[in-house]
Design an enzyme around this catalytic site. Structure first.
Site, PDB file in Angstrom:
ATOM      1  N   TRP A  66     -41.996  31.652  32.219  1.00 38.60           N
ATOM      2  CA  TRP A  66     -40.808  31.140  32.068  1.00 38.60           C
ATOM      3  C   TRP A  66     -40.324  30.667  33.557  1.00 38.60           C
ATOM      4  O   TRP A  66     -39.107  30.242  33.718  1.00 38.60           O
ATOM      5  CB  TRP A  66     -39.680  31.836  31.405  1.00 38.60           C
ATOM      6  CG  TRP A  66     -39.959  32.250  30.001  1.00 38.60           C
ATOM      7  CD1 TRP A  66     -41.106  31.450  29.244  1.00 38.60           C
ATOM      8  CD2 TRP A  66     -39.458  32.654  28.905  1.00 38.60           C
ATOM      9  NE1 TRP A  66     -40.932  31.877  27.983  1.00 38.60           N
ATOM     10  CE2 TRP A  66     -39.945  32.863  27.664  1.00 38.60           C
ATOM     11  CE3 TRP A  66     -38.292  33.702  28.935  1.00 38.60           C
ATOM     12  CZ2 TRP A  66     -39.497  33.374  26.557  1.00 38.60           C
ATOM     13  CZ3 TRP A  66     -37.671  34.097  27.795  1.00 38.60           C
ATOM     14  CH2 TRP A  66     -38.607  34.271  26.578  1.00 38.60           C
ATOM     15  N   ASP A  87     -38.421  43.684  28.779  1.00 40.04           N
ATOM     16  CA  ASP A  87     -38.651  42.818  27.499  1.00 40.04           C
ATOM     17  C   ASP A  87     -40.090  42.035  27.823  1.00 40.04           C
ATOM     18  O   ASP A  87     -39.905  41.522  28.966  1.00 40.04           O
ATOM     19  CB  ASP A  87     -37.234  41.712  27.525  1.00 40.04           C
ATOM     20  CG  ASP A  87     -36.394  42.327  26.573  1.00 40.04           C
ATOM     21  OD1 ASP A  87     -36.544  43.530  26.285  1.00 40.04           O
ATOM     22  OD2 ASP A  87     -35.470  41.518  26.419  1.00 40.04           O
ATOM     23  N   HIS A 130     -29.580  34.794  14.334  1.00 40.77           N
ATOM     24  CA  HIS A 130     -29.349  33.340  14.723  1.00 40.77           C
ATOM     25  C   HIS A 130     -28.437  32.863  13.402  1.00 40.77           C
ATOM     26  O   HIS A 130     -28.229  31.422  13.586  1.00 40.77           O
ATOM     27  CB  HIS A 130     -30.746  32.505  14.551  1.00 40.77           C
ATOM     28  CG  HIS A 130     -31.423  32.771  15.916  1.00 40.77           C
ATOM     29  ND1 HIS A 130     -32.346  33.999  16.168  1.00 40.77           N
ATOM     30  CD2 HIS A 130     -31.358  31.975  17.177  1.00 40.77           C
ATOM     31  CE1 HIS A 130     -32.704  33.891  17.497  1.00 40.77           C
ATOM     32  NE2 HIS A 130     -32.100  32.617  17.841  1.00 40.77           N
ATOM     33  N   CYS A 173     -32.558  40.585  17.700  1.00 43.73           N
ATOM     34  CA  CYS A 173     -32.622  40.023  19.143  1.00 43.73           C
ATOM     35  C   CYS A 173     -31.229  40.446  19.565  1.00 43.73           C
ATOM     36  O   CYS A 173     -30.374  41.140  19.024  1.00 43.73           O
ATOM     37  CB  CYS A 173     -33.207  38.676  19.172  1.00 43.73           C
ATOM     38  SG  CYS A 173     -34.055  38.236  20.812  1.00 43.73           S
TER      39      CYS A 173
END
Length: 209
Positions: free
Chosen positions: A11, A49, A145, A177
């Protein structure tokens, strides 16, 4: 909780003048120093993570280990290689298909892996059992979510499904999460129901034993 070495690499905008393996190993050494500093300050549970572990898999499955996992997995182990046996290492993975790299995940040598489960209808649980997965597991029992707050009974039923297949002492219950997508009110209500469900299950397990 620390972002893992492979996820940082995937990332970010890494250097292109040296091999991926070398960049990831350098990140691993930097994270190792941070893990040891946390342990020095009496942090007993450290989560590293790695949600992006699967992203760098080569297109050909025959190359998965030789061109990637054979160095990515040891690099993860390097991060926590200096901790005492009493320091517990967790990792977390979410929103990806992990059933085909379960051996690599087991080889990370973490004590516990938490993962998104509720959005995938807990299908990974059967894969873990079939694989004889050795690492303790932390399945997510509600979808972070969604604004919907799951009831205690709903979560309790999901936990019961899990511990029918995996021994209760090897299970850590989590949300799917992190909670940054939810308001404080939604988060507290969901977590309170989750804790109440866990306590009820523990009482049932204690009575049964």
């Amino acid at each position: 909780m620390l972002t893992g070495l492979v996820t940082i690499f995937n990332w970010s905008f890494p250097r292109e003048d040296i091999e991926r393996k070398e960049v990831v190993t350098q990140i691993a050494l930097a994270l190792r120093d941070e893990v040891l500093d946390l342990e020095k300050h009496e942090i007993k549970i450290i989560q590293i993570d790695e949600p992006a572990l699967r992203e760098n898999l080569p297109l050909r499955k025959s190359d998965w280990f030789s061109q990637y996992l054979d160095w990515a997995v040891p690099a993860f182990r390097l991060v926590h290689s200096g901790v005492a046996p009493t320091t517990q290492i967790h990792t977390h993975m979410c929103y990806s298909e992990f059933s085909d790299i379960l051996q690599a995940i087991d080889d990370l040598d973490a004590d516990v892996i938490s993962f998104e489960a509720s959005r995938a209808d807990f299908t990974l649980i059967d894969d873990l059992v079939d694989h004889q997965f050795q690492t303790q597991v932390g399945p997510g029992v509600y979808d972070i979510h969604s604004p919907r707050v799951p009831s205690q009974n709903e979560i309790q039923g999901l936990i019961e499904q899990v511990i029918e297949k995996i021994p209760a002492e090897n299970v850590w219950i989590n949300p799917d999460c992190g909670l940054k997508t939810r308001s404080e009110a939604e988060s507290f209500a969901s977590l309170e129901n989750m804790i109440a469900a866990i306590q009820a299950i523990r009482e049932d397990v204690d009575e049964a034993s």
